[in-house]
Design an enzyme around this catalytic site. Structure first.
Site, PDB file in Angstrom:
ATOM      1  N   ASP A 119       1.095   4.602   3.082  1.00 60.29           N
ATOM      2  CA  ASP A 119       1.335   3.631   1.889  1.00 60.29           C
ATOM      3  C   ASP A 119      -0.008   2.739   1.665  1.00 60.29           C
ATOM      4  O   ASP A 119      -1.152   2.784   2.184  1.00 60.29           O
ATOM      5  CB  ASP A 119       2.274   2.721   2.460  1.00 60.29           C
ATOM      6  CG  ASP A 119       3.321   2.021   1.190  1.00 60.29           C
ATOM      7  OD1 ASP A 119       2.859   2.329   0.064  1.00 60.29           O
ATOM      8  OD2 ASP A 119       4.398   1.742   1.491  1.00 60.29           O
ATOM      9  N   GLU A 152      -0.038   5.324  -3.167  1.00 60.00           N
ATOM     10  CA  GLU A 152      -0.806   4.312  -3.708  1.00 60.00           C
ATOM     11  C   GLU A 152      -0.317   4.321  -5.139  1.00 60.00           C
ATOM     12  O   GLU A 152      -1.059   3.285  -6.031  1.00 60.00           O
ATOM     13  CB  GLU A 152      -2.450   4.302  -3.903  1.00 60.00           C
ATOM     14  CG  GLU A 152      -3.156   5.634  -4.408  1.00 60.00           C
ATOM     15  CD  GLU A 152      -3.242   5.695  -5.854  1.00 60.00           C
ATOM     16  OE1 GLU A 152      -2.059   6.339  -6.489  1.00 60.00           O
ATOM     17  OE2 GLU A 152      -4.180   5.215  -6.382  1.00 60.00           O
ATOM     18  N   TRP A 153       0.786   4.764  -5.624  1.00 61.38           N
ATOM     19  CA  TRP A 153       1.659   4.451  -6.984  1.00 61.38           C
ATOM     20  C   TRP A 153       0.626   4.855  -7.946  1.00 61.38           C
ATOM     21  O   TRP A 153       1.158   4.414  -8.982  1.00 61.38           O
ATOM     22  CB  TRP A 153       2.016   3.034  -6.635  1.00 61.38           C
ATOM     23  CG  TRP A 153       2.550   2.747  -5.498  1.00 61.38           C
ATOM     24  CD1 TRP A 153       3.558   3.004  -4.696  1.00 61.38           C
ATOM     25  CD2 TRP A 153       1.671   1.367  -4.565  1.00 61.38           C
ATOM     26  NE1 TRP A 153       3.579   2.084  -3.653  1.00 61.38           N
ATOM     27  CE2 TRP A 153       2.606   1.229  -3.365  1.00 61.38           C
ATOM     28  CE3 TRP A 153       0.855   0.750  -4.784  1.00 61.38           C
ATOM     29  CZ2 TRP A 153       2.314   0.608  -2.341  1.00 61.38           C
ATOM     30  CZ3 TRP A 153       0.473  -0.217  -3.790  1.00 61.38           C
ATOM     31  CH2 TRP A 153       1.179  -0.292  -2.617  1.00 61.38           C
ATOM     32  N   GLY A 154      -0.176   5.675  -7.998  1.00 61.84           N
ATOM     33  CA  GLY A 154      -0.572   6.267  -9.162  1.00 61.84           C
ATOM     34  C   GLY A 154      -1.649   5.390  -9.671  1.00 61.84           C
ATOM     35  O   GLY A 154      -2.312   5.503 -10.988  1.00 61.84           O
ATOM     36  N   ASP A 174       7.653   2.500  -7.222  1.00 69.79           N
ATOM     37  CA  ASP A 174       8.988   2.721  -6.487  1.00 69.79           C
ATOM     38  C   ASP A 174      10.191   3.214  -7.524  1.00 69.79           C
ATOM     39  O   ASP A 174      10.398   2.459  -8.301  1.00 69.79           O
ATOM     40  CB  ASP A 174       9.389   1.764  -5.506  1.00 69.79           C
ATOM     41  CG  ASP A 174       8.383   1.764  -4.394  1.00 69.79           C
ATOM     42  OD1 ASP A 174       7.257   2.138  -4.318  1.00 69.79           O
ATOM     43  OD2 ASP A 174       8.838   1.114  -3.521  1.00 69.79           O
TER      44      ASP A 174
HETATM   45  C1  GLA Z   1       6.318   0.991  -0.778  1.00 69.26           C
HETATM   46  C2  GLA Z   1       6.284   2.466  -0.987  1.00 69.26           C
HETATM   47  C3  GLA Z   1       8.139   2.943  -0.620  1.00 69.26           C
HETATM   48  C4  GLA Z   1       8.352   2.664   0.762  1.00 69.26           C
HETATM   49  C5  GLA Z   1       8.115   1.363   0.878  1.00 69.26           C
HETATM   50  C6  GLA Z   1       8.132   0.826   2.366  1.00 69.26           C
HETATM   51  O1  GLA Z   1       7.020   0.287  -1.728  1.00 69.26           O
HETATM   52  O2  GLA Z   1       6.364   2.947  -2.235  1.00 69.26           O
HETATM   53  O3  GLA Z   1       8.092   4.266  -0.786  1.00 69.26           O
HETATM   54  O4  GLA Z   1       7.448   3.506   1.419  1.00 69.26           O
HETATM   55  O5  GLA Z   1       6.786   0.671   0.592  1.00 69.26           O
HETATM   56  O6  GLA Z   1       8.012  -0.584   2.464  1.00 69.26           O
END
Ligand code: GLA
Length: 355
Positions: A119, A152-154, A174
């Site tokens: 993450d 890293e969410w893109g 997310d």
């Molecule tokens: C981030 C990630 C999620 C999850 C949470 C855990 O938000 O994107 O998929 O792993 O952390 O805290």
């Protein structure tokens, strides 16, 4: 394909939940359908590293330790995954791995881990490419093949570079268990198709199917579109008490075959008008998988013309409904189907003479 603890349980996890979920995957047929990875997300760690500097599992919630848990999961014919964070702390505030990449990779390898999600919380000022590259080298040095899942969410367009360091990369923030979130995530996937393929996949985030916030029709749409996208399929629901209609979605054989198609070309949006969308992907046997998706709040008819997928209009095409597992016969020109609100028809189109 596998299961991950986060979407349903967040940090309310312990070893019996993981063990019971792994056993459920075997008993309910998910393992045989292809779900292999049991992944523990955030919340498994003790508050501090041990005196040597190694990560430790929370002794109260994971008293048998991670190696024993991995062994249990392996004995069931499944693979074992775990989570850490590239920064100083995980997103839920547990110990992060920054500066300990080689040590933590070694520890995961000692525990017989097969998959690590890394993450990006509390990583301010760090460069994603260099940090994940370090992880990649740390995995190699640890000497055990482990899937590296970047999270890293893109933010820094991982689809352009992450195939050199890992196996899948999140493309967006997310997912939540709501229709609005689902469509927001879906819109983020447009145009990323050319970047993914065997060994390196776009990850639109884990499944919410069965978590209660959407209707069955919406979960069917969610699952089917993820298969069209060639997404990693990580179930995120409680497998210990799964209703049969949810199990049927997660194990739909012809949808799973689309997801896992060996050509590995993800689908893309090919046409949209007034809340109707057509998504399509080419398959290894010369056919196409297509979704006729009704985003609007009322049922409607959605029409597909063969030239929408690049076929000559005169081509005769065999159409199969892959949810219903029913042949709809040979058709020229195109097809129109009634689709329910927030629903989608999933079809396989086989041009005559191609298969
Ligand atoms: C981030 C990630 C999620 C999850 C949470 C855990 O938000 O994107 O998929 O792993 O952390 O805290």
């Amino acid at each position: 394909m596998g299961w991950n603890s986060w979407n349903r349980f967040q940090t309310r996890i312990d070893e019996s939940l993981i063990r019971d979920s792994a056993e459920a995957i075997v008993e309910n047929g998910m393992r045989d359908a292809g779900y292999r990875y049991v992944v523990i997300d955030d919340g498994w760690e003790a508050p501090e590293r041990d005196p040597a500097g190694d990560l430790v599992a929370d002794p109260e919630r994971f008293p048998s330790g991670m190696k024993a848990l991995a062994e249990h999961v392996h004995r069931l014919g499944l693979r074992f995954g775990i989570y850490t964070d590239a920064g100083t702390r995980t997103c839920a505030g547990y110990v992060g791995s920054l500066g300990y990449e080689f040590r933590d990779a070694r520890r995961f390898a000692e525990w017989d881990v097969d998959y690590v999600k890394i993450d990006w919380c509390n990583a301010g000022g760090l460069g994603t490419r260099s940090v994940y590259w370090k992880w990649s080298r740390a995995f190699r040095a640890a000497g055990r093949p482990m899937i590296l899942s970047l999270c890293e969410w893109g933010r820094t367009r991982p689809w352009e570079w992450a195939h050199r360091v890992g196996h899948l990369w999140r493309t967006c923030w997310d997912i939540q268990d709501t229709w609005e979130s689902l469509t927001t995530v879906l819109d983020k996937q447009r145009g990323l198709q050319t970047f993914a393929g065997p060994d390196g996949w776009n990850d639109p985030d884990m499944l919410e199917v069965g978590n209660g916030g959407m209707t069955l029709d919406e979960y069917r749409t969610h699952f089917g579109l993820w298969c069209l996208l060639a997404a990693p399929l990580m179930a995120g629901n409680d497998l210990r008490e799964m209703p049969d209609d949810v199990r049927r979605i997660l194990t739909a054989p012809e949808l799973l075959a689309i997801d896992q198609d060996p050509l590995g070309i993800p689908g893309d949006l090919i046409k949209q008008w007034d809340g109707s969308e057509i998504w399509a992907r080419p398959l290894a046997d010369g056919s196409f998988a297509v979704a006729l998706f009704d985003r609007a709040d009322a049922d409607r008819e959605i029409a597909l013309s063969w030239d929408d997928v690049g076929l000559d209009k005169k081509t005769r095409v065999q159409v199969r409904d892959i949810w219903e597992r029913r042949d709809l016969g040979g058709t020229d020109g195109g097809i129109a189907l009634r689709v329910s609100a927030h629903g989608a028809a999933f079809l396989k189109l086989t041009p005559e003479g191609s298969a």
